[in-house]
Motif scaffolding. Structure first.
Motif, short mmCIF file in Angstrom:
data_model
loop_
_atom_site.label_atom_id
_atom_site.label_comp_id
_atom_site.label_asym_id
_atom_site.label_seq_id
_atom_site.Cartn_x
_atom_site.Cartn_y
_atom_site.Cartn_z
N SER A 202 0.81 -1.21 0.00
CA SER A 202 0.00 0.00 0.00
C SER A 202 0.85 1.26 0.00
O SER A 202 0.35 2.35 0.21
CB SER A 202 -0.96 -0.01 1.20
N THR B 228 -4.64 -1.15 -3.47
CA THR B 228 -5.28 -1.73 -2.30
C THR B 228 -5.00 -3.23 -2.29
O THR B 228 -4.50 -3.80 -3.28
CB THR B 228 -6.80 -1.54 -2.34
N GLU B 229 -5.35 -3.85 -1.19
CA GLU B 229 -5.20 -5.31 -1.06
C GLU B 229 -5.95 -6.02 -2.18
O GLU B 229 -5.45 -6.92 -2.85
CB GLU B 229 -5.75 -5.74 0.31
N GLU B 230 -7.17 -5.55 -2.39
CA GLU B 230 -8.05 -6.17 -3.39
C GLU B 230 -7.46 -6.01 -4.79
O GLU B 230 -7.43 -6.94 -5.59
CB GLU B 230 -9.42 -5.47 -3.32
N GLY B 231 -6.97 -4.78 -5.07
CA GLY B 231 -6.39 -4.52 -6.37
C GLY B 231 -5.17 -5.38 -6.61
O GLY B 231 -4.97 -5.90 -7.71
N LYS C 78 -13.46 1.10 -8.43
CA LYS C 78 -13.55 -0.34 -8.22
C LYS C 78 -12.83 -0.76 -6.93
O LYS C 78 -12.70 -1.95 -6.64
CB LYS C 78 -12.93 -1.08 -9.40
N HIS C 79 -12.31 0.21 -6.21
CA HIS C 79 -11.55 -0.02 -4.98
C HIS C 79 -10.31 -0.85 -5.23
O HIS C 79 -9.89 -1.65 -4.40
CB HIS C 79 -12.43 -0.69 -3.91
N TRP C 80 -9.74 -0.70 -6.43
CA TRP C 80 -8.49 -1.40 -6.69
C TRP C 80 -7.30 -0.53 -6.31
O TRP C 80 -6.24 -1.04 -6.00
CB TRP C 80 -8.40 -1.80 -8.17
N GLU D 77 -4.54 -8.32 -5.39
CA GLU D 77 -4.94 -9.71 -5.65
C GLU D 77 -5.49 -9.87 -7.07
O GLU D 77 -5.18 -10.83 -7.77
CB GLU D 77 -6.00 -10.15 -4.64
N THR D 78 -6.33 -8.90 -7.46
CA THR D 78 -6.89 -8.96 -8.80
C THR D 78 -5.79 -8.96 -9.84
O THR D 78 -5.78 -9.76 -10.77
CB THR D 78 -7.81 -7.74 -9.05
#
Lengths: 385, 370
Positions: free
Chosen positions: B314, B352-355, B339-341, B357-358
């Motif tokens: 981050s 972000t964490e989510e981004g 998209k909160h990526w 991983e995606t």
């Protein structure tokens, strides 16, 4: 020039001019494009007529031919979307364009000397009276001039691009690998077909143009598979139908273009029935003979498989292979005539020749190698492939 | 011309009803023609029907439409059989066979018609209407005949529904199941010929094929189910008939047949463009959307490439370092943030964490997309 000769000459020139592109359309499986073009040039002709007020004007011909090309492009565009199949695309485009043409004619009926009926069948009868006048000197019928020029252009292009056309018709992959653009050939052919259709339109009408393009080529294709011969034959058929059709129409006192088509139809029917190797009769004969030969082979193989006396009784054979009396009799006779079997007290036995034949046929069936049956090809259709 | 005329004017009501029924039956049976890839067979058959009409008149001298249509039916059927004969017994292809039969039969029909015209006594003046059709000549008995034919074909279609369907989509399977495919095939062809013949008086020989094709081609765009397609095609056909009649009745000098065909063509055009599943418009929208999505993911992966080298995911990076990468814009950045990526703070962005991983799984095809 008297009008009878003029009509025959125009009819002959038209049929030759149509037959040449027709051959390539038939070979390229695009015969129905000619149908589509012949219908959809109508709006082009009507609009052109508004502008030029002369059916034989070169501008009108170009404009109408252009609307024929638009049809081709439109059909290809619809095909490319993949929403409908190719034939549906053709079937959608040309009735719509033709409808527009018919409506234009009916709305402006008073201003225009075209009637929808003449559009379909043409007015060959009146063609000689519409003369080309320059400074009050008559130079013969207009349509003779237009069709002669079109034919000349077609012939020049045919001789100039003969091998390219031939190549792109039969092997489109090779022709593009060698650097001849198939797209160029395609649209070139379509343009010639369009122009020819427009020019012939005045004389023979929308639908009979299709007959003049397809029928001679189809008849010629049934007789030969050689391109040059096919072109010559279809030209010959075209001229025959033009001359025969004229005299038939005079005798019957009916439409010349209808009668030319009818003669074409008769020529095609005769060729369809009697063509030496691809005619209906020849095909049926060949199929029948192949059927009998398959039966003979089955029969001999059966004998080869079963040695015991009761298996080889004639009555038993009928039961076993499930043949009718007539069929078994034909096969038995054929086998006997060829010295494949002998009959004694209703018991069938293979001769030495029959045994040899069966063994080799069996060999062929198992290995599927052609050289085993080289010498059998002379006697049997079946092995000629 | 008032709207109420359609319900009060007898002639107009008959004609409207007639064209509506005709459109419905053509759409219904046309669906089978289109799906069997026999679109142009209709064109050939309708042209081939002309000599039948002319000869029927020549031999009987009657102008009763039933007699003439019987003639049309017979010659249309002969044409169909001959087309099949040419295709199966010779090396000529379907297109050639269709073109041949179409033009040769039509030419012969023209010959007979022109011969009839020259006869001094014959009262043949009405035969020309079969070329382009004249809906105005429809009378009540014609409409009743149409309704009866529609009823019969509807009944047969419902009775043989599953056989028809099977034959359409998997002929070999139908054969192995022991259905008499030849009979069913013949049945479909027969009803298509029948629909064409019924329409000749109204729409005419030349434009009949469009009546058969256009509603079916339009209906095909909206559905993948045969039943829905047949119903939709019937509705489209009926509406083309009604609208076409209305338009041609409102103006002078407009023949009904071509107008109906043009209305049907409009249905086709609209369906081609606006149908949600297959239409050109939505296909284009989907294409653009996919392209944008791809751009977005490319940007994300580029960011991932930068972030990967650092221990702290981050950790913020300056937006400026993205300048070397084509395809990133202010828009894509905020789309990514939506998209909160990624999160954007001032001139910096961080994954972000989510981004993360995606991006990590972006090219990993083993993990199913969720």
């Amino acid at each position: 020039m008297n009008s009878e000769l003029a009509i025959i000459l125009i009819a002959c020139l038209t049929s030759v001019a149509c037959a040449i592109p027709g051959v390539f359309l038939v070979l390229r499986k695009m015969a129905l494009i000619s149908d589509a073009i012949s219908h959809s040039i109508l709006p082009g002709i009507v609009i052109g007529f508004f502008i030029t007020e002369d059916l034989a004007s070169p501008w009108l011909i170009l404009l109408a031919a252009f609307s024929g090309l638009i049809t081709v492009v439109l059909v290809e565009a619809i095909q490319k979307t993949g929403l409908v199949k190719e034939d549906t695309a053709i079937g959608l485009v040309f009735p719509a364009l033709f409808s527009i043409g018919v409506l234009l004619i009916s709305i402006y009926a008073s201003d225009i000397h075209l009637d929808a009926d003449a559009v379909l069948v043409g007015r060959l009868e009146y063609a000689p009276f519409d003369k080309l006048m320059i400074d009050h000197v008559s130079y013969g019928p207009k349509s003779m001039w237009t069709i002669s020029i079109t034919l000349l252009i077609t012939l020049v292009l045919l001789f100039a691009f003969y091998k390219e056309l031939k190549l792109s018709t039969f092997d489109i992959g090779l022709s593009s690998a060698l650097g001849f653009s198939p797209v160029f050939m395609h649209y070139g052919l379509m343009s010639i077909a369009s122009v020819t259709t427009v020019v012939s339109f005045d004389a023979v009408g929308a639908i009979l143009v299709v007959a003049l393009m397809i029928a001679p080529a189809a008849a010629a294709y049934l007789i030969t598979t050689h391109l040059k011969k096919m072109i010559l034959l279809s030209v010959l058929f075209g001229i025959m139908s033009a001359i025969g059709g004229y005299y038939f129409a005079v005798w019957l006192d009916a439409s010349i273009s209808g009668s030319i088509t009818t003669v074409l139809g008769l020529i095609f029917l005769l060729v369809y029935l009697f063509a030496p190797s691809n005619g209906l009769i020849a095909v049926l004969f060949r199929q029948k003979r192949q059927r009998i030969e398959v039966s003979l082979l089955t029969f001999l193989l059966h004998l080869n498989n079963h040695d015991s006396v009761e298996e080889r009784r004639v009555g038993h054979l009928q039961e076993h292979i499930n043949w009718g009396k007539v069929r078994s009799k034909t096969v038995l006779e054929l086998a006997q005539k060829n010295n494949m079997i002998t009959l004694q007290d209703q018991v069938v036995s293979l001769t030495a020749k029959g045994l040899d034949f069966t063994e080799r046929a069996l060999d062929y069936i198992i290995t599927n190698k052609d050289e085993k049956i080289e010498d059998m090809k002379n006697d049997f259709f079946l092995f000629r492939g | 011309m008032e709207l109420t005329d359609f319900f009060t004017d007898y002639t107009l009501r008959t004609i409207t009803l007639g064209t509506a029924v005709l459109g419905a039956i053509c759409g219904m049976l046309g669906s089978f023609a289109v799906l069997r890839k026999q679109s142009l067979l209709g064109d050939a058959i309708s042209h081939a029907a002309l000599p039948g009409i002319a000869l029927a008149f020549l031999f009987t001298g009657l102008k009763d439409s039933n007699v003439l249509l019987l003639g049309a039916l017979i010659s249309g059927f002969i044409g169909t059989v001959w087309i099949r004969g040419i295709v199966t017994k010779t090396h000529l292809k379907t297109d050639t066979a269709l073109g041949l039969i179409l033009s040769l039969f039509f030419g012969f029909g023209e010959l007979v018609l022109s011969y009839l015209k020259k006869q001094p006594d014959a009262n043949q003046a009405g035969l020309d209407k079969y070329l382009f059709g004249q809906a105005a000549t429809l009378v009540e008995s014609d409409v009743i005949l149409m309704v009866i034919v529609t009823g019969i074909s509807l009944a047969v279609m419902l009775l043989f529904w599953k056989e028809f369907k099977l034959l359409l989509f998997d002929k070999d399977y139908a054969m192995t199941l022991g259905f008499n495919t030849r009979f069913i095939d013949g049945l479909i062809s027969f009803f298509i010929v029948l629909a064409i013949v019924i329409g000749l008086q109204t729409v005419g020989v030349v434009l009949m094929s469009a009546m058969l094709l256009a509603p079916a081609a339009a209906a095909r765009q909206w559905t993948n189910s045969l039943g829905t397609m047949v119903i939709l095609a019937a509705i489209f056909g009926a509406f083309s008939g009604v609208f076409g009649t209305a338009i041609s009745a409102s103006y002078n000098n407009l023949s009904t047949g071509p107008v109906i065909v043009l209305v049907a063509a409009v249905f086709v055009g609209v369906s081609f463009i606006f149908s949600p599943g297959r239409g050109i418009l939505f296909k284009q929208i989907r294409l653009i959307r996919n392209r944008r999505d791809l751009e977005l993911k490319k940007t994300l992966y580029f960011m991932y490439g930068i972030v990967e080298k650092h221990e702290d995911i981050s950790r913020p990076h300056s937006i400026r370092i993205l300048n070397g990468f084509q395809g990133y814009t202010r828009g894509t950045l905020s789309a990514l943030a939506d998209k909160h990526w990624i999160t954007i703070q001032g001139q910096d962005w961080s994954l972000t964490e989510e981004g993360f991983e995606t991006a990590q799984n972006l090219y990993n095809t083993n993990i199913p997309e969720s």
